[in-house]
Design a protein around this motif. Sequence first.
Motif, PDB file in Angstrom:
ATOM      1  N   CYS A   1      51.880  17.077  13.746  1.00 19.82           N
ATOM      2  CA  CYS A   1      50.445  16.373  14.113  1.00 19.82           C
ATOM      3  C   CYS A   1      50.980  14.672  13.427  1.00 19.82           C
TER       4      CYS A   1
ATOM      5  N   SER B   1      48.973  12.638  12.517  1.00 20.02           N
ATOM      6  CA  SER B   1      48.071  12.085  11.468  1.00 20.02           C
ATOM      7  C   SER B   1      49.238  13.188   9.744  1.00 20.02           C
TER       8      SER B   1
ATOM      9  N   HIS C   1      47.667  20.955   9.887  1.00 18.77           N
ATOM     10  CA  HIS C   1      46.242  21.281  10.461  1.00 18.77           C
ATOM     11  C   HIS C   1      46.376  22.058  12.053  1.00 18.77           C
ATOM     12  N   GLU C   2      47.873  22.235  12.274  1.00 19.35           N
ATOM     13  CA  GLU C   2      48.105  22.477  13.507  1.00 19.35           C
ATOM     14  C   GLU C   2      48.660  24.430  13.435  1.00 19.35           C
TER      15      GLU C   2
ATOM     16  N   CYS D   1      42.042  21.174  11.994  1.00 22.44           N
ATOM     17  CA  CYS D   1      41.289  20.255  11.395  1.00 22.44           C
ATOM     18  C   CYS D   1      40.547  20.516   9.809  1.00 22.44           C
TER      19      CYS D   1
ATOM     20  N   CYS E   1      45.031  20.929  17.247  1.00 23.08           N
ATOM     21  CA  CYS E   1      44.459  19.415  16.554  1.00 23.08           C
ATOM     22  C   CYS E   1      44.338  19.212  18.269  1.00 23.08           C
TER      23      CYS E   1
HETATM   24 ZN    ZN Z   1      45.862  16.661  14.040  1.00 23.40          ZN
END
Ligand code: ZN
Length: 362
Positions: free
Chosen positions: A50, A52, A72-73, A98, A166
């Motif tokens: 991601c 992020s 977080h995926e 997440c 996410c």
């Molecule tokens: Zn993300």
Amino acid sequence: MEGLGEREQSVDAFGWAARDSSGHLSPFAFSRRETGEEEVRVKVLYCGICHSDLHCLKNEWHSSVYPMVPGHEIVGEVSEIGRKVSKFNIGDKIGVGCIVDSCRTCESCREDQENYCTKAVATYNGVHYDGTVNYGGYSDHVVVDERYAVKIPHTLPLASAAPLLCAGISMYSPMKYFGLAGPGKHVGIVGLGGLGHIGVRFAKAFGTKVTVVSSTVGKCKDALENLGADGFLASTDDDQMQAAMGTMDGIIDTVSVSHSVLPLIGLLKSNGKLVLLGATEKPFDLPAFSLIMGRKSVAGSAIGGMKETQEMIDFAAEHGIKADIEVISMDYVNTAMDRLAKGDVRYRFVIDIANTLAATRS
Ligand code: ZN
Ligand code: NAP
């Protein structure tokens, strides 16, 4: 911050971590806790990258903790279950997004919006209630309370399901919440990246008219023909933007860098909503008149609660929605980050953890 909570725990783990804000990732041996009574241990199969992750690796939000194992995926397979686990069995394919915990008692938690719990624990770069730092999915396994994991329906291809954890929920949730999911509505999706492209697919499945607003003219053909968008606006073309003024019920803005939102507000109809998802650090200029004239609003949205995440995954399975991905090996991750920073990915990198991580252990 450095090394907070690097406490030796009982189960060996291995992943890739950044040690500082250069964001450079390299092999990292660490440890994780025993599987608790209500927890599952998950062998990570795939993990999406991601934007992020990139923000965090580079400490762009000024809250990074190193060493940092991002991710977080996460899609994986349950390898161990605690005594009181009721939702999952060993061998189940599950997803972790997440957050991995929240207070469970506040109003947000009670309303199935754990994502807005002020004490929610991030999957990585967050401190768990036991004081240890969480490490994410660029690793061989994770341990999570069953409440913060979702089932992956067997009809979804696992690698391309990972970004749903996410990117998928981050687009699905605001379209539903802000009344943009359904026939008769017109949504603009700004930024055709990991989030944006999945958003187009959800919008089409909802029956919403969707127009992509992009700074990359070269994405037009793919937006219309592959993703099925109803329209494409080049944000750099003033004539196109002018012609589309006042046509949208809502806009979901996924741009990852600060930018002017004034032209976007102009695209909204009266009562239209501009929903910011891009987590840029710099404040936006927001002239009051652009909102007053037309009773428009600007809002934000962050991922979704666990119940809604499961609903989104099930909806994706039902409608055949998946991410367009480039599957990479673990040792390609730094190149992938460089490419992501330049917008050179159609549209999500997914790391094949199960088949490529172990080979990087020296
Ligand atoms: Zn993300
Ligand atoms: P991404 O794949 O890199 O996509 C971002 C898109 O923004 C790019 O594809 C590009 O689209 C546009 N963009 C990038 N740089 C630009 C520039 N200099 N000028 C104009 N447009 C530019 O990122 P992502 O993973 O989708 O994430 C997008 C943002 O959402 C990130 O800030 C991320 O941290 C945040 N995020 C928020 C949530 C949430 O719940 N709120 C969840 C996940 C991620 P075009 O080429 O089409 O212009």
